[in-house]
Write a protein that holds these residues in place. Sequence first.
Motif, PDB file in Angstrom:
ATOM      1  N   PHE A 178       4.786  -0.943  -5.389  1.00 16.45           N
ATOM      2  CA  PHE A 178       3.682  -1.586  -6.092  1.00 16.45           C
ATOM      3  C   PHE A 178       2.389  -0.809  -5.877  1.00 16.45           C
ATOM      4  CE2 PHE A 178      -0.051  -4.281  -5.986  1.00 16.45           C
ATOM      5  CZ  PHE A 178       0.033  -4.951  -7.193  1.00 16.45           C
ATOM      6  N   GLU A 179       1.621  -0.643  -6.949  1.00 16.80           N
ATOM      7  CA  GLU A 179       0.272  -0.099  -6.845  1.00 16.80           C
ATOM      8  C   GLU A 179      -0.530  -0.540  -8.058  1.00 16.80           C
ATOM      9  OE1 GLU A 179      -0.384   4.145  -7.612  1.00 16.80           O
ATOM     10  OE2 GLU A 179       1.774   4.319  -7.996  1.00 16.80           O
ATOM     11  N   LEU A 180      -1.856  -0.532  -7.930  1.00 15.74           N
ATOM     12  CA  LEU A 180      -2.740  -0.828  -9.048  1.00 15.74           C
ATOM     13  C   LEU A 180      -3.209   0.483  -9.663  1.00 15.74           C
ATOM     14  CD1 LEU A 180      -4.878  -3.793  -7.715  1.00 15.74           C
ATOM     15  CD2 LEU A 180      -3.139  -3.868  -9.490  1.00 15.74           C
ATOM     16  N   THR A 181      -3.180   0.549 -10.974  1.00 15.22           N
ATOM     17  CA  THR A 181      -3.577   1.753 -11.671  1.00 15.22           C
ATOM     18  C   THR A 181      -4.542   1.397 -12.789  1.00 15.22           C
ATOM     19  OG1 THR A 181      -2.740   3.730 -12.820  1.00 15.22           O
ATOM     20  CG2 THR A 181      -1.640   1.637 -13.290  1.00 15.22           C
ATOM     21  N   THR A 182      -5.330   2.345 -13.225  1.00  9.84           N
ATOM     22  CA  THR A 182      -6.310   2.110 -14.278  1.00  9.84           C
ATOM     23  C   THR A 182      -5.923   2.884 -15.526  1.00  9.84           C
ATOM     24  OG1 THR A 182      -8.051   1.887 -12.617  1.00  9.84           O
ATOM     25  CG2 THR A 182      -8.750   2.206 -14.886  1.00  9.84           C
ATOM     26  N   MET A 183      -5.898   2.192 -16.656  1.00  6.35           N
ATOM     27  CA  MET A 183      -5.642   2.823 -17.949  1.00  6.35           C
ATOM     28  C   MET A 183      -6.992   3.226 -18.533  1.00  6.35           C
ATOM     29  SD  MET A 183      -2.366   2.727 -18.202  1.00  6.35           S
ATOM     30  CE  MET A 183      -2.074   3.086 -19.934  1.00  6.35           C
ATOM     31  N   ARG A 184      -7.325   4.484 -18.422  1.00  2.55           N
ATOM     32  CA  ARG A 184      -8.607   4.968 -18.918  1.00  2.55           C
ATOM     33  C   ARG A 184      -8.634   4.969 -20.446  1.00  2.55           C
ATOM     34  NH1 ARG A 184     -12.151   4.283 -14.960  1.00  2.55           N
ATOM     35  NH2 ARG A 184     -11.343   5.103 -12.988  1.00  2.55           N
ATOM     36  N   GLY A 185      -9.852   4.808 -20.967  1.00  4.90           N
ATOM     37  CA  GLY A 185     -10.011   4.814 -22.415  1.00  4.90           C
ATOM     38  C   GLY A 185      -9.892   3.446 -23.044  1.00  4.90           C
TER      39      GLY A 185
END
Length: 230
Positions: A178-185
């Motif tokens: 598990f990890e948190l990720t950012t969807m740029r744009g």
Amino acid sequence: MRHKIIGTTMPVLEIGLEAGEKVIGVPDQLSWMSGDISLTTTMAGGGSSGLFGIMSRAVSGGGLFMTEFHAERGPGNVAFAAKLPGNIMATEVGGAGYLVHRHGFICGTPGIEVASAFQQTLGGAVFGGEGFVLQKLSGSGTAWIELGGEIVTYELQPGQVLLVHPGHVGLFEASVAFELTTMRGVKNALFGGDGLFLAKLSGPGKVWLQTLTAPGLAHALSHYLPSRQG
């Protein structure tokens, strides 16, 4: 020990205890009880030992205290009603255990351990100022979990990835990375900034997603509430 889940949209978990049997739960989860049931509130329940263990459970949403529901001399029943429309599921915990959303744990048999597994602030507009928190369920025994709305299940294969809005993460096996990720744009006014936070779940392991979240329900109802004046 026996249990049954009554109802559909707003289910109730009813557990029947024979003399000598007990379950451990969060104090404010109890809805009603009958028979020869005694209640003991303690900091030591839920597998916590020492100050660190107690604080870890509290941060996870389990609270500083746990309540032991004990049938002493004869049988009795305890009931726990769902707080949101959704489902209550019984989960056999063993091995590496499970991770569950902050308010997912209702109660469990004495061998269940509850602790904090993950915490990060993503924005008060989405999580009501509580941030994103996961509970870790380990030990050995049965835990009862509440998930909002309908349940969607995935069996992830090794290396298979599922990207999920954090609020829809309900429960998953500890074997899932598990990890948190950012969807740029992706401009997202709720989270702020130029990016959308998503939970990245990587197999192998089983994942249970919930279709209803408390922040989502609050947002839907907010348009019908009186506006604050002054």
